[in-house]
Design a protein around this motif. Sequence first.
Motif, short mmCIF file in Angstrom:
data_model
loop_
_atom_site.label_atom_id
_atom_site.label_comp_id
_atom_site.label_asym_id
_atom_site.label_seq_id
_atom_site.Cartn_x
_atom_site.Cartn_y
_atom_site.Cartn_z
N ASN A 169 -19.93 5.58 -2.52
CA ASN A 169 -20.50 4.61 -3.46
C ASN A 169 -19.54 4.48 -4.64
N THR A 170 -18.75 3.42 -4.65
CA THR A 170 -17.76 3.20 -5.70
C THR A 170 -18.26 2.14 -6.66
N SER A 171 -17.50 1.93 -7.71
CA SER A 171 -17.87 0.90 -8.70
C SER A 171 -17.82 -0.49 -8.10
N ARG A 172 -17.13 -0.61 -6.95
CA ARG A 172 -17.02 -1.90 -6.28
C ARG A 172 -17.99 -2.02 -5.10
N GLY A 173 -18.90 -1.06 -5.00
CA GLY A 173 -19.89 -1.10 -3.92
C GLY A 173 -19.65 -0.01 -2.90
N LEU A 174 -20.40 -0.07 -1.79
CA LEU A 174 -20.27 0.93 -0.74
C LEU A 174 -19.01 0.70 0.08
N LYS A 175 -18.20 1.75 0.24
CA LYS A 175 -17.01 1.72 1.07
C LYS A 175 -17.23 2.65 2.25
N THR A 176 -16.80 2.24 3.43
CA THR A 176 -17.03 3.07 4.61
C THR A 176 -15.75 3.25 5.42
N ALA A 177 -15.71 4.34 6.18
CA ALA A 177 -14.62 4.60 7.11
C ALA A 177 -15.20 5.29 8.34
N ASN A 258 0.14 -5.92 7.99
CA ASN A 258 -0.45 -6.88 7.07
C ASN A 258 -1.13 -6.13 5.94
N LEU A 259 -0.86 -6.52 4.71
CA LEU A 259 -1.45 -5.84 3.56
C LEU A 259 -2.97 -5.94 3.55
N LYS A 260 -3.53 -6.87 4.32
CA LYS A 260 -4.98 -7.00 4.41
C LYS A 260 -5.60 -5.91 5.29
N ASP A 261 -4.73 -5.25 6.08
CA ASP A 261 -5.25 -4.26 7.03
C ASP A 261 -5.35 -2.85 6.45
N PHE A 262 -4.71 -2.62 5.30
CA PHE A 262 -4.78 -1.28 4.71
C PHE A 262 -4.73 -1.40 3.19
N PHE A 263 -4.96 -0.27 2.53
CA PHE A 263 -5.00 -0.24 1.07
C PHE A 263 -3.67 0.30 0.54
N LEU A 264 -2.87 -0.58 -0.07
CA LEU A 264 -1.55 -0.17 -0.56
C LEU A 264 -1.67 0.79 -1.73
N THR A 265 -2.72 0.62 -2.54
CA THR A 265 -2.99 1.54 -3.66
C THR A 265 -4.45 1.98 -3.57
N PRO A 266 -4.76 2.87 -2.63
CA PRO A 266 -6.16 3.28 -2.43
C PRO A 266 -6.77 3.87 -3.69
N ALA A 267 -8.00 3.42 -3.98
CA ALA A 267 -8.67 3.84 -5.21
C ALA A 267 -9.80 4.83 -4.96
N SER A 268 -10.02 5.21 -3.69
CA SER A 268 -11.10 6.14 -3.38
C SER A 268 -10.73 6.93 -2.12
N THR A 269 -11.46 8.00 -1.91
CA THR A 269 -11.23 8.81 -0.71
C THR A 269 -11.49 8.01 0.55
N THR A 270 -12.49 7.14 0.52
CA THR A 270 -12.82 6.33 1.68
C THR A 270 -11.67 5.40 2.03
N GLU A 271 -11.03 4.82 1.03
CA GLU A 271 -9.89 3.95 1.30
C GLU A 271 -8.71 4.75 1.84
#
Length: 322
Positions: A169-177, A258-271
């Motif tokens: 649960n991040t400031s940008r909403g729920l992130k999942t992996a 593709n930069l849309k496929d991964f997080f270049l600067t991940p901001a959370s453990t889920t990312e």
Amino acid sequence: MDPDFLNMFTQPAALNEFLAENVIAQGERKKLIKPTSSNNAKLEELKLLLIDWINTTLKEEHIVVKSLEEDLYDGLVLHHLLENLGSLKLDVDKLALTEKKQRQKLSVILEAVAKCLQLEESQMKWSVESILTKDLLSTLHLLVAIAKHFQPTLAMPPNVQVETITIENTSRGLKTASAVEYITENKENLEAQTKDDAFDELFSRAPDKLHAVKKVFLQFVNQHVAKLGLNVKDIKSQFADGVILLLLIGQLEGYFLNLKDFFLTPASTTEMLHNVNLALDLLTDGGLLNFSVNSEDIVNGDTKTIMRILYCLYSKYKTKET
């Protein structure tokens, strides 16, 4: 909300039920077994075997376990189990009625397990909080580790794996992996296990050579990522978010990522987990990875796991010219 989170359920009612039962606070992260694994026959076989093993071990103490989630969370059964199997005398009351006492009790128990099994923090797939909150995945990992150490002849079913989802649960909403996680050993990968043993040997018996091996891997990595303007100095920290690993694979395997496929600067453990899982998928699809890897080990900076991954790439591309 992440679409993968919705897709883990077959019916909308299941989603509502899950959210009602699992409140995830801001900044909190939970890893759970997906409902799709609830009918996993091998998982049920393992659960029944562990219950029977506990009940047989504690028969003289008249302890009967019926549910791994409901009967182990307060530490009482684990306390008796460790005293019976390892003749351990734990400096804590057997009966803990309040949550505070149960938390203290579990802390002592899990510390004793880590010391007995000689585990580092990054190797433990359980915690006081996860056991106390009746997390089945953590409870299974804990019991399997205890059984393997104190009763290695126990015939646990091999290759027990479950689909998991990590929700943050991040400031940008729920992130999942999502990921697939092994609970018991993958016996089909004997060749890979032999390779693993070589790294175990390196870490435990030849620590003087460890620095030299790290240096070789770092030279190899930098040889291929330097053209991207990158320089890797530390294996433990710089591979944890999956970015360097993805870019390295892209350079070696000729992938356009593709930069849309991964997080270049991940901001959370889920990312970070998303990035690492993508890298492991690419390695598996490319035939470079033929053994199971827990993506959380990489995110947690487990050097041995990261070096095993790098070895897969090094062994194929060590002669590749820049």
